[in-house]
Structure formats: C-alpha cells, structure tokens
Design an enzyme around this catalytic site. Structure first.
Site, PDB file in Angstrom:
ATOM      1  N   CYS B  50      -7.482   6.056 -11.737  1.00 36.26           N
ATOM      2  CA  CYS B  50      -7.637   5.004 -12.760  1.00 36.26           C
ATOM      3  C   CYS B  50      -6.892   3.728 -12.386  1.00 36.26           C
ATOM      4  O   CYS B  50      -7.203   2.656 -12.873  1.00 36.26           O
ATOM      5  CB  CYS B  50      -7.260   5.511 -14.139  1.00 36.26           C
ATOM      6  N   HIS B  99       0.883   1.194   3.829  1.00 35.12           N
ATOM      7  CA  HIS B  99       0.311   1.175   2.489  1.00 35.12           C
ATOM      8  C   HIS B  99       0.010   2.597   1.998  1.00 35.12           C
ATOM      9  O   HIS B  99       0.436   2.989   0.915  1.00 35.12           O
ATOM     10  CB  HIS B  99      -0.959   0.322   2.476  1.00 35.12           C
TER      11      HIS B  99
END
Lengths: 261, 420
Positions: B50, B99
């Site tokens: 989400c 990342h």
C-alpha cells in the site's frame, strides 16, 4: 605467582566492566559475550590465585585485610555469576562487575604478608569470614540493583526517557532481584555475625568486642534485618527497598573499612 | 549488466497515484512474463504494497531498461507517461542495491522499523522466483537484502519501541511490571481508545479485566468482549486496590480519581505499584497522583511524549542500521564486480601479451642477423596466433557471464591462468 594471577583477574574484570558499559550504550551482542566471558575467565584465575594462596599459608584467605579484600571481590563476582546464570538480569553486570574490579584494585594496594590464625579458632574464623563476605557480596549486588531501580524509577516518574530507559529491565524485575539478594544475604550474614560474636566472646571474654567497627556492624545488621522482614510485614518494597539496600551497603562499606584499618 | 528499479512510494506519490499503479496478485504473474519480453530486461521482481510500487530488474542497458519499465507500467495501467512521470523515481546499480536493502530493512518505511515490509518483499521475491522471472543476479540481490534486514533486526532495536498510544501504554506497563499475566486491568469509561489499550494488554498476558462505565449496559457489553467483569460505576473505587493498571477515559468534566483514593488503595495493597493511564480530556485523574510513591500516572500528553522519544530512539537506531546496510551493500557490489567479464579478459590478454613479448625478445637476442623486416614478420605472426587462439574462449566467456552460472566461468578462467 598468585600476585600475577590476581593481576590477570584484575584485567579481566576491567575489560568486562568496560565491555558491559559499551554494551549498555551500543547494544552489540558481541560486547555482551566478551564482557561475560572475560568476567568468567577472570573469576577462574582469581579462584586459582586464592587456592594457591591458601595452600601456601595453610589457611583460608581470612586473616589479613589483603586476603579478605581479595576474597570479598571474589565473592561479589561469584554471586554475580550465579545471578547472571540464574536470572539473566539485563545490564546488571554494568553495575556489579566494576565493584568487584575496584575491590580487587584496592586489595593489591594492601600489604600482603601472611598473618597466622590462632589454631584454636581457625574453623569458626573460617566460617565467620566466609559467611560474612558471602552476605556482604549479596548486599553489594542489592546495592547495584538499588541504583538501577532508582535510575529507572526516576525516568518513569519524570517521564523523561534517556537511552538507559530502553536498556534497563522493568522495576518489578529489579525489585525482585533486590529482594532475592537480601533474602539470601541476610540469613547468611546473620550466621556469620553470630559466629563472629562468639569468637569475640571466646577471645576477649565479652560477647561483643566494643571496637569502633562494631557499631556500624550492628547498624548494618539492623538495616538488612528491617529490609528482610519489612517486605512482608509493612510492604517495605520497591523504591523504599532500593533506598534501604543502598544505605545498607554504605553501612557495609563503613564497617568494612573500619575493619581493614 | 545493470540492476535497476523504477517505482513510487509514500514519499513521492499520493495514494491516488499509488493505487492506480498497484499490481494485485493476479496481475503480477502476467506482468512478470511481459516484463521479461522487453528487449533490455532479463530478470524482474514486482513489489506492490500500500505504500510502494516498485519494479526491480536486470537490464543490459541502464537507461533503456528504465525506459522499458516506465513504458510497461504506463501501458499496463493504461496511463499516459505525463500523468506519472513526476512521481516515478528510478535508480541503477549501487543506488538500486542500497534502495532495496533500505526498503527491506524497513528504513524507507512510513513508520521506520515497522515489521511487515520484510514479509512483503519476501513474498514479492518468491512469487517472481517461482515464475522463473529471476535469475542469478536478482536471486543473490534479494537474498542479501534479507540477510541485511535480519542483521538490522538483530543488532539494532529499531522495531522495539511503540509508536502508537495504545502500544505505548503496554510498553510502559512492561517497564513497571515484568509479567502482565498476573496483573489486573480496569477500564473506567468504555471508550474506543481505552478498549484498544485493553486489548493490547490482554494480548500481552493480562488475564483479569474489569470494565466500569456510567451506562452499565455498555460496560457489560465490553466486558463480555474482553472476557472480563462489568462493575457498576459507583463501585469502581472499591476495586482500585485489586487493580494494577487503570485506564480512564470518561467524559466527566472533573477528576474522578483523587490522590486520597490512590493513597488508600496503595496502602491496602501494601505498596504494590499501580499504573494509571488517563486518556480523557479533560483529565479524569488528579495529576497529583503521580507524586505518590509507587503510583505512575500518564495522561494523553505524557503518552504522546513517550511516542516522541520512542521515535527519536528509532531514528538513532536507524542511523546504526544504515551503517549495517552500507556494509552489506558494499559486499554485494564487490560480489557483482566479480561477475564482470571485462577485467578478466583484459588481464588474460595482458598475461598472454607479456609471454609473447618475453619469448620474442629471448629469441631475438640469440638470433643476430635478423633484419627489421623479418623481426616485424615474426612479431605479427605471433600476435595473430595468440589472437586467434584467444578469440573463441573470450567470446564464449562473454556469453557465459550473462548466463546463470557465469561467475563460475570467470572463476575457472582466473584460476587456470592465475589472474588477479
């Protein structure tokens, strides 16, 4: 030879103390492992030193300030190791091992010549000193727990949390260990105290030898007696118990240094 | 050989954009197949939660690969590039590795240290893997990311401190009491937030729950849900001495628990500590209660304060975590370097060239009377011989390093010719 062993033990305790503090600050598991293993290694060497000394003198390490300071330091580490293995109180080592270290440092400044014990009282002297110092050691640890308690309690009350707040265990755990140490220490110390009194009776004809050191000894006994019985009787626990444990140990140290001099 | 990522997260895109770009489970399988069909992409993983949508891929060409993914995302969701370009970020190689490692270790999360993300990344990876969308490079990348995340979890306390009111209450209770399973909690006022706190306490071991409310029916109802007892509102002060944790949240405009009440209760329970949580506004418990020994009172602002200091603690831990992540990234990049064929090929050529020159000079020094033209001919011939000899192995080495087991070929060549 034994001196060398004591110095090795001293360095082990020093390394351990430093590592415990670093662990308190940085929370690296390795630091904790190093701290634990060096205190254990120090203890083994320390024990060997005491045994050698006893073989050499033909009596337990109880007759001079040098000897029983060595023994006191050893007993603190012994009781600490038992508590650590049995209860695993987080960061307790940071508050306790430095005490063992400092006492060992202090002992090495004292004159190390042998004082022969009176053979007639050898056994009861051994009993008296062993039990007294085991009791003192439990009180030393209770003192460390008391300091931990006050630090943690202060943060909870003031609602200002330093890094220590996250590291130290709960108040209940600290209070519990304080209680267990006093519950062990007080009876042991009491028996030591009684044998000591009987020795004095035998040696000097009076039940208490009224030396300067006797008064704080009495005070010590009363404080821990109060702490021991007060928990159940009047709810002497938690913060008050922590404060009592700290005051009690100051009294122990007063007794002790008066005795050594 | 490049590792690239293209994506959006909660920092770069609002939820309206993120939901448009999300891949649900059904889409993932299809999408992974399509992705690998792009000319510049070989392996790929789609991470869709989400808070983030990210596509990791192995690309033969950095910029082209990123373009491929971007046009895939737009094509798949039926969007124009101009609609999404401003929200998309893309990284290549070192930055991609860093990342992903940060994402997996929960350092890039909205709530730093939240525990779900590791599971989500694992899920995304295993889906891609089971569809054979990943190969040697991404397999290694994700495995290493999990290792780094576990290290962070083990060596820092990044996920340890509560960042919500109800969890903060539980955490404080655990600093006052060690075990909660022999403690009793009483709710005074059956509000939503106190209910939540009570639920957390119950799931942390509390067995005795009492609920008191001005409307008794509501107390009964909530008590049933929490498997506790309902207590009439006028009777709750009598129960204080049996209560270790009190959560207050009534609408009363005045203090309903006063200092004297607490002193009396503490006396009767022989100074066993009590923990008061006052989440009512206006407050329900006299603040002077906190001055009593063995009573600990936290109001809503205090709890907010706890959360603030927990967050700061997490930030500090996050810095520690970053240094762990950096180390892991370096290790991975080092491993990636060993996959690169070029340095090995260069070293191989240099080795051969040195042998050729040495041998030629030895020959020339013994063989006087050679003309320059003859020397040149020998020089050319030996060079051509070695080039021809090396041509096939070098071509196949280049080809093999693109394959799954490529790093083994490189290792064998390095070992055989003693390169490095």
């Amino acid at each position: 030879m034994q001196e060398k062993l004591f110095i090795i033990a001293l360095f082990c305790y020093l390394i351990s103390s430093v590592k415990y503090f670093l662990y308190l600050a940085f929370r690296r598991k390795l630091l904790f492992i190093v701290a634990n293993s060096s205190v254990a290694a120090g203890f083994v060497v320390h024990t060997a030193g005491l045994v050698m000394r006893s073989i050499q003198t033909g009596q337990g390490p109880y007759t001079s300030g040098y000897e029983y300071t060595l023994f006191f330091s050893w007993a603190i580490i012994l009781v600490y190791l038992i508590v650590e293995i049995r209860y695993r109180i987080q960061d307790f080592g940071s508050f306790v091992v430095p005490m063992g270290f400092l006492l060992l440092v202090y002992s090495l400044t004292l004159p190390s010549e042998t004082v022969a014990a009176n053979p007639a009282i050898k056994l009861s002297l051994t009993l008296h000193r062993t039990l007294s110092f085991l009791g003192y050691s439990a009180f030393a640890l209770a003192f460390g727990a008391g300091i931990m308690y006050l630090l943690q309690e202060r943060q909870l009350k003031s609602k200002k949390f330093g890094p220590l707040f996250y590291r130290l265990p709960s108040l209940e755990v600290i209070d519990d260990i304080n209680h267990k140490l006093v519950a062990f220490g007080f009876p042991v110390f009491s028996i030591g105290f009684i044998t000591g009194s009987m020795l004095a009776l035998k040696g000097k004809g009076s039940f208490f030898s009224w030396q300067l050191s006797t008064l704080p000894l009495m005070v010590t006994w009363i404080i821990y007696g109060g702490l021991f019985t007060g928990r159940i009787a009047v709810g002497l626990r938690r913060k008050k118990a922590a404060v009592w444990a700290i005051i009690g140990f100051l009294s122990v140290m007063a007794t002790y240094f008066l005795h050594v001099y | 050989m490049n590792i690239i990522v293209v994506g959006v997260n909660h920092k770069t895109a609002p939820v309206e954009i993120r939901e448009k770009l999300a891949f649900n489970e059904k889409h993932v399988e299809d999408s992974l197949r399509k992705l690998v069909e792009y000319t510049h992409l070989s392996e790929s993983v789609i991470l869709s939660t989400c808070n983030r949508v990210e596509i990791y891929a192995r690309a033969h060409h950095k910029e082209m690969g990123i373009e491929n993914i971007k046009s895939f995302i737009c094509g798949f969701h039926g969007l124009e590039r101009t609609q999404v370009d401003e929200y998309l970020y893309s990284y290549a190689n070192e930055e991609t590795v860093e990342h992903l490692f940060k994402v997996t270790a929960s350092l890039d999360s909205m709530v730093v240290g939240e525990p779900q993300i590791l599971g989500q990344v694992k899920e995304a990876y295993s889906t891609a893997r089971s569809l054979r969308a990943t190969g040697m490079l991404l397999n290694q990348l994700f495995e290493r990311a999990f290792t780094a995340a576990k290290k962070v979890r083990a060596e820092t306390s990044i996920a340890e401190n509560a960042v919500s009111i109800s969890y903060a209450a539980v955490e404080l209770a655990k600093k006052i009491f060690d075990r909660l399973d022999d403690k009793a909690v009483m709710l005074v006022g059956a509000g939503e937030m106190s209910e939540l706190a009570a639920r957390h306490l119950v799931s942390n071991g509390v067995k005795v729950v009492m609920v008191s409310n001005r409307t008794f029916d509501r107390a009964v109802e909530l008590a049933r849900e929490l498997k506790g007892n309902a207590i009439r509102f006028e009777n709750f002060p009598d129960e204080l001495e049996r209560t270790d944790i009190v959560i207050c949240s009534t609408a009363a405009p005045h203090f309903i628990i006063k200092k004297e009440d607490v002193e009396a209760a503490l006396h009767r329970r022989k100074n066993q500590p009590m923990f008061f949580i006052d989440i009512a506004v206006p407050r329900n418990i006299d603040p002077a209660v906190n001055d009593i020994e063995n009573a600990y009172l936290y109001d809503i602002d205090d709890l907010e304060g706890v959360i603030e200091s927990n967050k700061r603690e997490r930030e500090k831990e996050a810095q520690k975590a970053m240094s762990i992540v950096k180390k892991e990234v370096d290790q991975f990049l080092h491993w990636m370097d060993t996959l690169d064929a070029v340095p090995t090929i260069v070293a191989l050529r240099e080795r051969v060239e040195k042998i050729r020159i040495d041998e030629m000079e030895k020959t020339f020094s013994k063989w006087s009377g050679l003309t320059d033209k003859e020397r040149l001919a020998i020089d050319n011939m030996s060079a051509a011989m070695f080039n021809k000899f090396l041509h096939t192995p070098i071509v196949s080495l280049k080809k093999q390093t693109e394959s799954k087991d490529g790093h083994w070929y490189l290792k064998v060549v390095k070992d055989l010719f003693n390169l490095d």
